[in-house]
Design an enzyme around this catalytic site. Structure first.
Site, PDB file in Angstrom:
ATOM      1  CD  GLU A  77      13.756  47.067 -13.867  1.00  0.00           C
ATOM      2  OE1 GLU A  77      13.189  46.025 -13.498  1.00  0.00           O
ATOM      3  OE2 GLU A  77      14.081  47.299 -15.057  1.00  0.00           O
ATOM      4  CG  ASP A 100      16.825  51.915 -16.409  1.00  0.00           C
ATOM      5  OD1 ASP A 100      15.869  52.070 -15.625  1.00  0.00           O
ATOM      6  OD2 ASP A 100      17.446  50.840 -16.546  1.00  0.00           O
TER       7      ASP A 100
END
Length: 405
Positions: free
Chosen positions: A172, A79
Site C-alpha cells: 500500500e 507493509d
C-alpha cells in the site's frame, strides 16, 4: 494475547515495501507477517484463511444467523513505508502519558510544541519506537485492531452478524496495495480500511494520486576538457526540480492543497533519476500538475536539442469521494457506531490515500477509519493505545449495527 502485545509482535516483523521492485509483494519479507497472520487467524477460528501468491491474506467469520444480513469487510495493509527504516523496530509503551515531551533517544524528541495533538493524550497509553526506526503503526495498528475485534466476535456468538470478511494487503505504501486485491472472492457489500489516525475521524475523501519517475541522461567528459562538451545529469536534475513551484511542496501545503513531493534522487554526471509523488484533491488541478511535468520535460529537451529528460507518470488512485458521496449510508453507519461507543464522530479529508480509494473505484465501497496512530513514515511515529482499544470497539459495533439492520 492482549491488543498491545499483538501490535508489538507485528511491528517487530520487518515488512518495508520497495519502490525499486517490480514483484508483488515488492519485498519478500512481507510474506513473513502474512504467514504469521494466517496461523493466528486459523488458531482463533476464522474460516477460509489463506495467503495468495501475491502475499495478500484473507479470512472470514461466517454468518451465525439465518437472517439475510449484509457482508461487511475490514482491510489493513501489512507493509511499512520505505521512507524510513523498518528494520529492528524496538517499541516501548508510555503508560498514563503526562503531557510532556517524549525522548526517543539522544537525537530525537517528540516535542509537544511541534506535535500539539499530544496535549489531548494526557492519561492515555502511548506506543513509540526508540527513534532509530519508524514504529509501523501504519498500518499494523489496523491489523491488530481487526484481529482483536474478530477474536471478540468469535468468542461472543450472541452477537448476530452476517459474513465478516478480513483482508490484509501488501505494498500500500508504494501505491500498489489494491493491484491484486481479490474483490470478487472478498465478496462484500461494503468494507472499511483501518488506516487512519485519530479514532474520531471518518475519512471518505482523499487525494488524487500519481507517481512520476524523471530520468536524466547526461554526457560525462573529463572535467579538464569538458568545455562545451559535458552535460552533467546532476545539474539537469536540479534544473528540472527548480521549475516545479516551491509553494507546491508538502512542507508549504495543508488541508486540500495539492503538492509535488520528491522522495528519492540518485545519480552521477552521466545519469540521474528522481522519483516524485503528485497529489491533489481537485482532479483538474491534479491533471495540471501532471501536465507541468510533461511541459518541463519538453522544454528541457528543446533547450538541450536532445532527449535528455524522460518522464514516466503512473496513476495510483483517485478521490473516492466521487463514488462514496452517493453511498452515504456507509458513512452514517460508522458515525452511529462511533457515537454508540462514546466517541463524537468527525469527518475530514485525507492528505494521502488508502487501499480503499482504489477499491472504491474498483467496485468495493471502502471509507477509512482511525486507529490512534500518527506521525507516520518516520521516527516520530506513535500509536495511542487507548484510542486503538476504541478502534476494536468500533469494529465490533459496526458489525452489531449491520446485524441489526
Amino acid at each position: 494475547m492482549e491488543l498491545y502485545e499483538r501490535l508489538i509482535k507485528y511491528t517487530k516483523i520487518d515488512t518495508t515495501a520497495d519502490y525499486e521492485s517490480d514483484t508483488t509483494p515488492s519485498s519478500k519479507k512481507q510474506f513473513d507477517l502474512a504467514y504469521v497472520l494466517k496461523d493466528e487467524m486459523i488458531e482463533l477460528g476464522f474460516s477460509n484463511v489463506y495467503v495468495d501468491e501475491f502475499g495478500y491474506v484473507y479470512g472470514k467469520i461466517p454468518s451465525n444467523t439465518t437472517k439475510k444480513i449484509d457482508t461487511v469487510g475490514f482491510i489493513a495493509h501489512m507493509d511499512t513505508s520505505p521512507d524510513f527504516s523498518g528494520t529492528n523496530v524496538n517499541p516501548r509503551i508510555i503508560y498514563n502519558y503526562d503531557g510532556k515531551d517524549i525522548k526517543l533517544n539522544d537525537e530525537r524528541i517528540i516535542k509537544v510544541d511541534e506535535f500539539p495533538q499530544f496535549k489531548k493524550f494526557i492519561g492515555d497509553n502511548i506506543m513509540v519506537s526508540d527513534g532509530n526506526t519508524l514504529l509501523g503503526a501504519d498500518d499494523k495498528a489496523g491489523i491488530a485492531a481487526i484481529i482483536q475485534a474478530c477474536k471478540y466476535l468469535i468468542e461472543h456468538p450472541e452477537i448476530k452478524h452476517g459474513d465478516v470478511m478480513v483482508g490484509f494487503s501488501v505494498d500500500e505504501e508504494i501505491g500498489r496495495g489494491a493491484d491484486h486485491f481479490n474483490i470478487k472472492d472478498f465478496n462484500c457489500d461494503f468494507a472499511y480500511t483501518l488506516d487512519g489516525d485519530d479514532i474520531s475521524y471518518i475519512e471518505y475523501e482523499n487525494f488524487n494520486a500519481a507517481s512520476a519517475e524523471v530520468v536524466i541522461t547526461g554526457k560525462s567528459i573529463h572535467p579538464g576538457s569538458a568545455k562545451n562538451k559535458m552535460v552533467n545529469a546532476i545539474n539537469l536534475a536540479m534544473e528540472f526540480h527548480s521549475y516545479l513551484p516551491v509553494f507546491k511542496r508538502p512542507e508549504h501545503t495543508e488541508d486540500k492543497e495539492g503538492f509535488n513531493h520528491i522522495n528519492n534522487i540518485e545519480g552521477d554526471c552521466s545519469n540521474a533519476r528522481m522519483h516524485y509523488i503528485i497529489r491533489n484533491h481537485d482532479l483538474c488541478e491534479f491533471n495540471e500538475q501532471i501536465k507541468l511535468f510533461e511541459n518541463i520535460k519538453d522544454f528541457m529537451n528543446t533547450k538541450y536539442k536532445e532527449e535528455r529528460v524522460k518522464v514516466k507518470i503512473e496513476e495510483s488512485y483517485r478521490n473516492m469521494y466521487e463514488i462514496l458521496k452517493d453511498k452515504m449510508e456507509i458513512i452514517d453507519l460508522a458515525k452511529q457506531a462511533l457515537s454508540n461507543i462514546g466517541v463524537s464522530p468527525k469527518v475530514k479529508s485525507i492528505r494521502g490515500g488508502t487501499d480503499g480509494a482504489r477499491l472504491t473505484y474498483d467496485g468495493l465501497p471502502c471509507p477509512n477509519l482511525g486507529t490512534g496512530g500518527g506521525n507516520f513514515h518516520g521516527p516520530y511515529e506513535y500509536c495511542n493505545l487507548t484510542q486503538l482499544e476504541k478502534s476494536v470497539e468500533l469494529i465490533v459495533e459496526i458489525v452489531k449495527l449491520v446485524g441489526e439492520k
